[in-house]
Design an enzyme around this catalytic site. Structure first.
Site, PDB file in Angstrom:
ATOM      1  N   LYS A 169      37.041  30.312  34.867  1.00  0.00           N
ATOM      2  CA  LYS A 169      38.281  30.443  35.654  1.00  0.00           C
ATOM      3  C   LYS A 169      38.044  30.090  37.118  1.00  0.00           C
ATOM      4  CE  LYS A 169      36.852  34.406  37.595  1.00  0.00           C
ATOM      5  NZ  LYS A 169      36.721  34.746  39.038  1.00  0.00           N
ATOM      6  N   SER A 191      36.566  42.464  44.962  1.00  0.00           N
ATOM      7  CA  SER A 191      35.680  43.551  45.386  1.00  0.00           C
ATOM      8  C   SER A 191      36.276  44.429  46.484  1.00  0.00           C
ATOM      9  CB  SER A 191      34.334  42.985  45.842  1.00  0.00           C
ATOM     10  OG  SER A 191      34.500  42.046  46.890  1.00  0.00           O
ATOM     11  N   ASN A 244      36.545  31.404  45.704  1.00  0.00           N
ATOM     12  CA  ASN A 244      36.841  30.127  45.061  1.00  0.00           C
ATOM     13  C   ASN A 244      38.195  29.591  45.497  1.00  0.00           C
ATOM     14  OD1 ASN A 244      34.579  29.604  42.961  1.00  0.00           O
ATOM     15  ND2 ASN A 244      35.066  31.768  42.714  1.00  0.00           N
ATOM     16  N   TRP A 252      30.522  42.924  45.785  1.00  0.00           N
ATOM     17  CA  TRP A 252      30.921  43.362  44.460  1.00  0.00           C
ATOM     18  C   TRP A 252      29.943  44.401  43.913  1.00  0.00           C
ATOM     19  CZ3 TRP A 252      34.001  45.234  41.484  1.00  0.00           C
ATOM     20  CH2 TRP A 252      34.068  45.068  40.091  1.00  0.00           C
TER      21      TRP A 252
END
Length: 332
Positions: free
Chosen positions: A192, A141, A257, A12
């Site tokens: 999130k 990313s 995630n 990222w």
């Protein structure tokens, strides 16, 4: 043209460094890995963290020297792993120019203190609020690195700082919006990830779109309720930093995630999922922080609480789902 420094040359950080270079800035990447520094300077590539990009812009250089990295920076971008941010940033204390704006791209809650990244960055660098900004949105990313159209939100208590960063980082393919809601943008970006773990788990267990949408909506409700209690603006959760980021993170195998959760849903243990994921997803340490924030603010967090049991007790996906709506019939 602005001198921009990116602290952390992961996927990222490198992708966003490319955005800033494409926007016409001189970009210095700081990395602790000598091979990454050498690769960027010699080959214009970060083959270790972002091999999908064959050649980075000529305006991007790299160094492993902290003082050299930030000496002339007007904007300092922080993309260090959230759980290591405080220790890493404390070594830059006293080196950051007095007029530089520090922008956090990190999405996480510090384990042990339950502090947001804006709090961690400002404490570690002894930075005033008017020189801090955070940036968040639906920004996978690899897709940003491929220059696919994308957008994000820059938030700061100082509107001039937010606008300066947004103008410096906007390109034909990457658009930045401004906000004053630092708390909301920070909470959206970190919380999130817990929902993405849960959505990944149900998809890994073989459930379809209905179940995934139910879990995602439950997660958004928890996120919004915690945000309100913490003083965030409700509108933030309906925008790029909230719903936008949630959609991207909960719907792509490019999300660490989501992938980590999917592996749990397939029956892997936390240790096994960590091994195949080449590290722990940021949502894992954030789960406990969300539960604790819920206790602090008096907000129910059934999704985070259920995911906490998944991680600590190894309960199944079916058991996790059964805990999401424990109170029977209620108003939405």
């Amino acid at each position: 043209m602005t001198n921009v420094t990116v602290l952390g040359a992961g996927a990222w950080g490198t992708a966003f460094g490319q955005v800033m270079a494409d926007a016409g800035n001189d970009v210095t990447m700081w990395a602790i890995e000598p091979e990454i520094v050498e690769g960027i300077n010699r080959d214009h590539r970060n083959g270790v963290r972002l091999p999908s990009v064959d050649r980075l812009p000529d305006a991007m250089t790299a160094t492993g020297d902290r003082a050299q990295a930030v000496a002339h920076a007007k904007i300092i971008i922080v993309t260090i792993a959230a759980q290591y941010a405080r220790t890493a940033l404390e070594q830059f204390r006293g080196l950051v120019p007095d007029d530089a704006i520090v922008v956090s791209l990190m999405k996480g809650i510090e384990r042990g203190t339950n502090k947001r990244m804006d709090e961690v960055v400002r404490e570690a660098l002894e930075l005033p609020a008017d020189r801090f900004a955070c940036l968040s949105g639906p920004n996978l990313s690899k897709q940003v690195a491929a220059r696919e159209p994308a957008a994000a939100v820059v938030a700061s208590e100082n509107p001039d700082a937010a606008r300066f960063v947004a103008e410096a980082g906007t390109t034909p393919y990457f658009h930045l919006f401004v906000s004053a809601d630092v708390i909301g943008v920070e909470m959206c970006g970190s919380l999130k990830n817990v929902t993405a773990l849960a959505v990944g788990m149900v998809r890994g267990a073989g459930y379809g779109e209905n179940t995934a949408a139910m879990v995602q909506t439950r997660g958004l409700a928890e996120l919004r309720a915690l945000g309100r209690a913490a003083g965030a603006a409700d509108a933030t959760f309906s925008g790029l930093a909230g719903v936008g980021d949630l959609i991207a993170t909960c719907g792509s195998t490019l999300s660490r995630n989501f992938t980590f959760g999917a592996n749990l849903g397939k029956g892997l243990t936390v240790d096994e999922a960590t091994a195949v994921s080449n590290g722990v997803a940021e949502g894992v340490p954030t789960v406990g922080a969300v539960v604790e924030l819920g206790r602090r603010y008096g907000v129910a967090t059934p999704l985070a609480s259920a995911m906490s049991r998944v991680l600590s007790e190894g309960i199944s996906c079916e058991e996790m789902l059964s805990e999401l709506f424990p109170g029977g019939v209620t108003a939405e």
